[in-house]
Scaffold this motif. Sequence first.
Motif, mmCIF file in Angstrom:
data_model
loop_
_atom_site.group_PDB
_atom_site.id
_atom_site.type_symbol
_atom_site.label_atom_id
_atom_site.label_comp_id
_atom_site.label_asym_id
_atom_site.label_seq_id
_atom_site.Cartn_x
_atom_site.Cartn_y
_atom_site.Cartn_z
ATOM 1 N N ALA A 121 4.945 -7.418 16.493
ATOM 2 C CA ALA A 121 3.858 -5.873 16.391
ATOM 3 C C ALA A 121 5.273 -5.208 14.854
ATOM 4 C CB ALA A 121 4.806 -4.837 17.411
ATOM 5 N N SER A 122 4.040 -4.548 14.369
ATOM 6 C CA SER A 122 4.994 -3.772 12.943
ATOM 7 C C SER A 122 4.326 -2.304 13.251
ATOM 8 C CB SER A 122 4.359 -4.645 11.780
ATOM 9 O OG SER A 122 6.291 -5.425 11.581
ATOM 10 N N SER A 123 5.656 -1.917 13.473
ATOM 11 C CA SER A 123 4.624 -0.104 12.547
ATOM 12 C C SER A 123 4.871 0.641 11.303
ATOM 13 C CB SER A 123 5.877 0.279 13.886
ATOM 14 O OG SER A 123 5.523 2.310 13.832
ATOM 15 N N TRP A 124 3.847 1.041 10.857
ATOM 16 C CA TRP A 124 3.530 1.320 9.559
ATOM 17 C C TRP A 124 3.439 2.872 9.189
ATOM 18 C CZ3 TRP A 124 5.135 -1.412 5.540
ATOM 19 C CH2 TRP A 124 5.066 -2.990 5.993
ATOM 20 N N MET A 125 4.113 3.784 8.987
ATOM 21 C CA MET A 125 4.144 4.926 8.731
ATOM 22 C C MET A 125 3.453 5.960 7.539
ATOM 23 S SD MET A 125 6.339 8.975 8.467
ATOM 24 C CE MET A 125 7.023 8.091 7.717
ATOM 25 N N ILE A 126 2.068 6.112 7.560
ATOM 26 C CA ILE A 126 1.503 6.386 6.718
ATOM 27 C C ILE A 126 1.960 7.899 5.977
ATOM 28 C CG2 ILE A 126 -1.335 6.846 5.955
ATOM 29 C CD1 ILE A 126 -2.324 5.024 7.470
ATOM 30 N N SER A 127 1.761 8.747 7.301
ATOM 31 C CA SER A 127 2.187 10.185 7.338
ATOM 32 C C SER A 127 3.710 10.625 8.814
ATOM 33 C CB SER A 127 1.203 11.057 6.694
ATOM 34 O OG SER A 127 0.758 10.839 8.273
ATOM 35 N N PRO A 128 3.441 11.628 8.047
ATOM 36 C CA PRO A 128 4.512 11.624 9.994
ATOM 37 C C PRO A 128 3.826 11.700 10.944
ATOM 38 C CG PRO A 128 5.487 12.622 8.305
ATOM 39 C CD PRO A 128 4.069 12.039 8.031
ATOM 40 N N GLU A 129 2.258 12.185 11.167
ATOM 41 C CA GLU A 129 1.320 11.537 12.229
ATOM 42 C C GLU A 129 0.264 11.233 11.970
ATOM 43 O OE1 GLU A 129 1.570 14.696 9.650
ATOM 44 O OE2 GLU A 129 2.919 15.874 10.998
ATOM 45 N N ILE A 130 0.074 10.158 11.213
ATOM 46 C CA ILE A 130 -0.143 8.766 10.976
ATOM 47 C C ILE A 130 0.207 7.579 10.608
ATOM 48 C CG2 ILE A 130 -2.331 7.881 10.070
ATOM 49 C CD1 ILE A 130 -2.963 10.521 8.571
ATOM 50 N N TRP A 131 -0.102 6.571 11.874
ATOM 51 C CA TRP A 131 0.852 5.148 11.588
ATOM 52 C C TRP A 131 -0.610 3.828 12.552
ATOM 53 C CZ3 TRP A 131 5.789 4.738 11.778
ATOM 54 C CH2 TRP A 131 6.798 6.764 12.293
ATOM 55 N N VAL A 132 0.271 3.025 12.070
ATOM 56 C CA VAL A 132 -0.771 1.845 11.163
ATOM 57 C C VAL A 132 0.213 0.587 12.535
ATOM 58 C CG1 VAL A 132 -1.688 -0.035 10.745
ATOM 59 C CG2 VAL A 132 -1.832 1.426 9.580
ATOM 60 N N MET A 133 -0.112 0.505 13.449
ATOM 61 C CA MET A 133 0.598 -0.899 14.399
ATOM 62 C C MET A 133 -0.432 -2.062 14.793
ATOM 63 S SD MET A 133 2.654 1.279 15.509
ATOM 64 C CE MET A 133 3.023 -0.001 16.877
ATOM 65 N N SER A 134 0.159 -2.808 13.187
ATOM 66 C CA SER A 134 -0.162 -3.987 13.427
ATOM 67 C C SER A 134 0.488 -5.402 14.608
ATOM 68 C CB SER A 134 0.073 -5.132 11.723
ATOM 69 O OG SER A 134 -0.754 -5.786 11.835
ATOM 70 N N LEU A 135 -0.396 -5.765 15.209
ATOM 71 C CA LEU A 135 -0.103 -5.967 16.370
ATOM 72 C C LEU A 135 -0.705 -8.005 16.419
ATOM 73 C CD1 LEU A 135 -1.270 -3.941 18.865
ATOM 74 C CD2 LEU A 135 1.067 -3.776 17.664
ATOM 75 N N MET A 155 0.491 -0.855 0.246
ATOM 76 C CA MET A 155 0.560 0.136 0.465
ATOM 77 C C MET A 155 0.637 1.329 -0.001
ATOM 78 S SD MET A 155 -3.534 -1.128 -0.151
ATOM 79 C CE MET A 155 -4.045 0.720 0.460
ATOM 80 N N GLY A 156 2.195 1.553 0.483
ATOM 81 C CA GLY A 156 2.883 2.259 0.129
ATOM 82 C C GLY A 156 3.666 2.954 1.279
ATOM 83 N N PHE A 157 3.306 2.056 2.787
ATOM 84 C CA PHE A 157 3.355 2.747 3.800
ATOM 85 C C PHE A 157 4.828 2.157 4.274
ATOM 86 C CE2 PHE A 157 -1.159 1.712 5.086
ATOM 87 C CZ PHE A 157 -1.389 3.133 4.101
ATOM 88 N N GLU A 158 5.574 3.060 4.675
ATOM 89 C CA GLU A 158 6.917 2.925 5.213
ATOM 90 C C GLU A 158 7.003 1.740 6.959
ATOM 91 O OE1 GLU A 158 10.544 5.579 6.521
ATOM 92 O OE2 GLU A 158 9.124 6.420 5.053
ATOM 93 N N LYS A 159 7.954 0.850 7.127
ATOM 94 C CA LYS A 159 7.683 0.780 7.985
ATOM 95 C C LYS A 159 8.721 0.445 9.483
ATOM 96 C CE LYS A 159 8.273 -4.659 9.886
ATOM 97 N NZ LYS A 159 8.612 -5.434 9.491
ATOM 98 N N ASN A 160 8.365 1.265 10.417
ATOM 99 C CA ASN A 160 9.782 1.768 10.991
ATOM 100 C C ASN A 160 10.096 0.432 11.867
ATOM 101 O OD1 ASN A 160 10.738 3.238 13.183
ATOM 102 N ND2 ASN A 160 9.504 4.170 13.231
#
Length: 144
Positions: free
Chosen positions: A37-51, A24-29
């Motif tokens: 867990a995986s931390s995905w940055m959608i934008s600097p203010e929006i993150w998805v935490m896949s747990l 989807m083009g999100f950046e993994k941190n």
Amino acid sequence: MARMIFVNLPTRNLAAADAFYSAMGFEKNASFSNDDASSWMISPEIWVMSLSEAYFGGFLRGGDAPAFGEGGKQMLNALSCSSIGEVDELTRTAAAHGGAVYRDPKSDFPGMYGSAVTDPDGHVWELVWMEQPGDGTPTEESGE
């Protein structure tokens, strides 16, 4: 510091969720990612935490359990898109990388176009483009 949002979602298969969010083009941190867990940055203010299901469950209380896409929906996550084309492209990308089209792309209101997809665990992501007042962007309804 700007206010941020972290959308925490349980997953039954972290590798499948990772493949989906990467496509989807999100950046993994990597600093905030591990075997649970995986931390995905959608934008600097929006993150998805896949747990992972077990890790997500550790945050719950009172007999609550992780919920997935089956049955009722408690939340629809909406993500803005920069164009109608981006809505269509992300819809196709989601379906091709472990997700599914939940609602076909269409225009519900003048100046608004969107779809909805699910990730591999059935969590719904609405993909929405909205004409901004004065941006002069043509809409499908205007025929431009």
